[in-house]
Write a protein that holds these residues in place. Sequence first.
Motif, PDB file in Angstrom:
ATOM      1  N   LEU A  23      34.162  21.442  47.021  1.00  0.00           N
ATOM      2  CA  LEU A  23      35.381  21.297  47.810  1.00  0.00           C
ATOM      3  C   LEU A  23      35.252  20.141  48.797  1.00  0.00           C
ATOM      4  O   LEU A  23      34.197  19.943  49.393  1.00  0.00           O
ATOM      5  CB  LEU A  23      35.673  22.583  48.594  1.00  0.00           C
ATOM      6  N   ASP A  24      36.328  19.408  48.949  1.00  0.00           N
ATOM      7  CA  ASP A  24      36.363  18.333  49.937  1.00  0.00           C
ATOM      8  C   ASP A  24      37.005  18.793  51.229  1.00  0.00           C
ATOM      9  O   ASP A  24      36.954  18.092  52.232  1.00  0.00           O
ATOM     10  CB  ASP A  24      37.141  17.137  49.370  1.00  0.00           C
ATOM     11  N   GLY A  25      37.600  19.938  51.193  1.00  0.00           N
ATOM     12  CA  GLY A  25      38.227  20.498  52.374  1.00  0.00           C
ATOM     13  C   GLY A  25      38.680  21.914  52.091  1.00  0.00           C
ATOM     14  O   GLY A  25      38.725  22.343  50.948  1.00  0.00           O
ATOM     15  N   THR A  26      39.013  22.608  53.152  1.00  0.00           N
ATOM     16  CA  THR A  26      39.464  23.992  53.028  1.00  0.00           C
ATOM     17  C   THR A  26      40.553  24.228  54.064  1.00  0.00           C
ATOM     18  O   THR A  26      40.413  23.829  55.211  1.00  0.00           O
ATOM     19  CB  THR A  26      38.297  24.967  53.273  1.00  0.00           C
ATOM     20  N   ILE A  27      41.609  24.883  53.642  1.00  0.00           N
ATOM     21  CA  ILE A  27      42.703  25.211  54.543  1.00  0.00           C
ATOM     22  C   ILE A  27      42.622  26.690  54.878  1.00  0.00           C
ATOM     23  O   ILE A  27      42.514  27.533  53.994  1.00  0.00           O
ATOM     24  CB  ILE A  27      44.059  24.871  53.911  1.00  0.00           C
ATOM     25  N   PHE A  28      42.661  26.985  56.161  1.00  0.00           N
ATOM     26  CA  PHE A  28      42.615  28.361  56.642  1.00  0.00           C
ATOM     27  C   PHE A  28      43.982  28.708  57.235  1.00  0.00           C
ATOM     28  O   PHE A  28      44.263  28.351  58.363  1.00  0.00           O
ATOM     29  CB  PHE A  28      41.525  28.521  57.701  1.00  0.00           C
ATOM     30  N   PRO A  29      44.825  29.378  56.484  1.00  0.00           N
ATOM     31  CA  PRO A  29      46.152  29.710  57.011  1.00  0.00           C
ATOM     32  C   PRO A  29      46.071  30.750  58.111  1.00  0.00           C
ATOM     33  O   PRO A  29      45.132  31.540  58.173  1.00  0.00           O
ATOM     34  CB  PRO A  29      46.900  30.249  55.789  1.00  0.00           C
ATOM     35  N   HIS A  30      47.047  30.734  58.944  1.00  0.00           N
ATOM     36  CA  HIS A  30      47.134  31.672  60.066  1.00  0.00           C
ATOM     37  C   HIS A  30      47.749  32.974  59.536  1.00  0.00           C
ATOM     38  O   HIS A  30      48.919  33.254  59.737  1.00  0.00           O
ATOM     39  CB  HIS A  30      48.017  31.044  61.150  1.00  0.00           C
ATOM     40  N   THR A  31      46.936  33.765  58.811  1.00  0.00           N
ATOM     41  CA  THR A  31      47.461  34.966  58.169  1.00  0.00           C
ATOM     42  C   THR A  31      46.905  36.255  58.760  1.00  0.00           C
ATOM     43  O   THR A  31      47.621  37.235  58.848  1.00  0.00           O
ATOM     44  CB  THR A  31      47.163  34.962  56.670  1.00  0.00           C
ATOM     45  N   CYS A  32      45.645  36.269  59.112  1.00  0.00           N
ATOM     46  CA  CYS A  32      45.046  37.485  59.664  1.00  0.00           C
ATOM     47  C   CYS A  32      43.875  37.089  60.559  1.00  0.00           C
ATOM     48  O   CYS A  32      43.394  35.955  60.516  1.00  0.00           O
ATOM     49  CB  CYS A  32      44.583  38.430  58.558  1.00  0.00           C
ATOM     50  N   ASP A  33      43.410  38.028  61.352  1.00  0.00           N
ATOM     51  CA  ASP A  33      42.297  37.745  62.270  1.00  0.00           C
ATOM     52  C   ASP A  33      41.034  37.335  61.527  1.00  0.00           C
ATOM     53  O   ASP A  33      40.305  36.449  61.973  1.00  0.00           O
ATOM     54  CB  ASP A  33      42.003  38.971  63.139  1.00  0.00           C
ATOM     55  N   SER A  34      40.768  37.964  60.400  1.00  0.00           N
ATOM     56  CA  SER A  34      39.537  37.661  59.662  1.00  0.00           C
ATOM     57  C   SER A  34      39.536  36.227  59.140  1.00  0.00           C
ATOM     58  O   SER A  34      38.525  35.525  59.234  1.00  0.00           O
ATOM     59  CB  SER A  34      39.345  38.639  58.506  1.00  0.00           C
ATOM     60  N   ILE A  35      40.655  35.774  58.573  1.00  0.00           N
ATOM     61  CA  ILE A  35      40.745  34.389  58.081  1.00  0.00           C
ATOM     62  C   ILE A  35      40.650  33.407  59.249  1.00  0.00           C
ATOM     63  O   ILE A  35      39.988  32.369  59.153  1.00  0.00           O
ATOM     64  CB  ILE A  35      42.047  34.154  57.288  1.00  0.00           C
ATOM     65  N   GLN A  36      41.272  33.715  60.355  1.00  0.00           N
ATOM     66  CA  GLN A  36      41.204  32.828  61.517  1.00  0.00           C
ATOM     67  C   GLN A  36      39.766  32.691  62.013  1.00  0.00           C
ATOM     68  O   GLN A  36      39.321  31.588  62.338  1.00  0.00           O
ATOM     69  CB  GLN A  36      42.100  33.339  62.627  1.00  0.00           C
ATOM     70  N   ARG A  37      39.056  33.773  62.088  1.00  0.00           N
ATOM     71  CA  ARG A  37      37.659  33.706  62.542  1.00  0.00           C
ATOM     72  C   ARG A  37      36.766  33.071  61.490  1.00  0.00           C
ATOM     73  O   ARG A  37      35.779  32.416  61.801  1.00  0.00           O
ATOM     74  CB  ARG A  37      37.129  35.097  62.901  1.00  0.00           C
ATOM     75  N   LEU A  38      37.122  33.255  60.209  1.00  0.00           N
ATOM     76  CA  LEU A  38      36.363  32.615  59.144  1.00  0.00           C
ATOM     77  C   LEU A  38      36.358  31.103  59.327  1.00  0.00           C
ATOM     78  O   LEU A  38      35.340  30.452  59.083  1.00  0.00           O
ATOM     79  CB  LEU A  38      36.937  32.988  57.779  1.00  0.00           C
ATOM     80  N   SER A  39      37.456  30.552  59.784  1.00  0.00           N
ATOM     81  CA  SER A  39      37.508  29.097  59.968  1.00  0.00           C
ATOM     82  C   SER A  39      36.471  28.630  60.985  1.00  0.00           C
ATOM     83  O   SER A  39      35.828  27.591  60.798  1.00  0.00           O
ATOM     84  CB  SER A  39      38.910  28.655  60.389  1.00  0.00           C
ATOM     85  N   ASP A  40      36.270  29.390  62.055  1.00  0.00           N
ATOM     86  CA  ASP A  40      35.256  29.021  63.053  1.00  0.00           C
ATOM     87  C   ASP A  40      33.848  29.144  62.479  1.00  0.00           C
ATOM     88  O   ASP A  40      33.004  28.271  62.689  1.00  0.00           O
ATOM     89  CB  ASP A  40      35.380  29.913  64.293  1.00  0.00           C
ATOM     90  N   ILE A  41      33.603  30.224  61.782  1.00  0.00           N
ATOM     91  CA  ILE A  41      32.277  30.433  61.176  1.00  0.00           C
ATOM     92  C   ILE A  41      32.000  29.340  60.157  1.00  0.00           C
ATOM     93  O   ILE A  41      30.906  28.787  60.097  1.00  0.00           O
ATOM     94  CB  ILE A  41      32.202  31.832  60.526  1.00  0.00           C
ATOM     95  N   TRP A  42      33.005  29.006  59.359  1.00  0.00           N
ATOM     96  CA  TRP A  42      32.881  27.956  58.341  1.00  0.00           C
ATOM     97  C   TRP A  42      32.552  26.619  58.996  1.00  0.00           C
ATOM     98  O   TRP A  42      31.643  25.913  58.590  1.00  0.00           O
ATOM     99  CB  TRP A  42      34.198  27.877  57.587  1.00  0.00           C
ATOM    100  N   ARG A  43      33.312  26.279  60.028  1.00  0.00           N
ATOM    101  CA  ARG A  43      33.118  24.998  60.721  1.00  0.00           C
ATOM    102  C   ARG A  43      31.695  24.857  61.253  1.00  0.00           C
ATOM    103  O   ARG A  43      31.102  23.776  61.201  1.00  0.00           O
ATOM    104  CB  ARG A  43      34.127  24.880  61.862  1.00  0.00           C
ATOM    105  N   LEU A  44      31.127  25.936  61.736  1.00  0.00           N
ATOM    106  CA  LEU A  44      29.796  25.892  62.341  1.00  0.00           C
ATOM    107  C   LEU A  44      28.653  26.018  61.341  1.00  0.00           C
ATOM    108  O   LEU A  44      27.535  25.611  61.639  1.00  0.00           O
ATOM    109  CB  LEU A  44      29.664  27.014  63.380  1.00  0.00           C
ATOM    110  N   ASN A  45      28.916  26.552  60.146  1.00  0.00           N
ATOM    111  CA  ASN A  45      27.816  26.893  59.244  1.00  0.00           C
ATOM    112  C   ASN A  45      27.890  26.315  57.842  1.00  0.00           C
ATOM    113  O   ASN A  45      26.907  26.384  57.109  1.00  0.00           O
ATOM    114  CB  ASN A  45      27.719  28.417  59.113  1.00  0.00           C
ATOM    115  N   VAL A  46      29.020  25.778  57.431  1.00  0.00           N
ATOM    116  CA  VAL A  46      29.164  25.250  56.075  1.00  0.00           C
ATOM    117  C   VAL A  46      29.139  23.730  56.161  1.00  0.00           C
ATOM    118  O   VAL A  46      30.008  23.142  56.811  1.00  0.00           O
ATOM    119  CB  VAL A  46      30.463  25.768  55.418  1.00  0.00           C
TER     120      VAL A  46
END
Length: 123
Positions: free
Chosen positions: A89-112
């Motif tokens: 993947l060259d990028g990933t979009i995290f839609p504003h759909t639920c708390d888990s997806i929103q927090r996943l974006s932060d975890i992804w940014r810091l660890n992937v």
Amino acid sequence: MKNLDEIREVVRDPYGYAKKYKAKTHKKIVGYFCSYAPEEIIWAAGALPFRIFGRKGNIRLADQHLQSYCCSLVRSVLEEALSGELNFLDGTIFPHTCDSIQRLSDIWRLNVPFGFIPMWYCP
């Protein structure tokens, strides 16, 4: 029949297909998680929109970053990202759909270590 064969290939191994597509076309691939992601905008930008569903398997790496009550989609997708399965993947979009997806974006940014992380806010 050729089109049906291609569809079967995609269904059988979507990640393998995406990797072949990228190698053949040299186009970007942008992952997304739900139907609120702007597929049309991804296409218009010249990239392939790639729906990430997550796969079944053991969750080891993601459990270090998530609460036990997070949904199976978030847990399995993070596991795949941390293990390098989504490194095409060259990028990933995290839609504003639920708390888990929103927090996943932060975890992804810091660890992937690959791709960019835009947020898409849906009305």
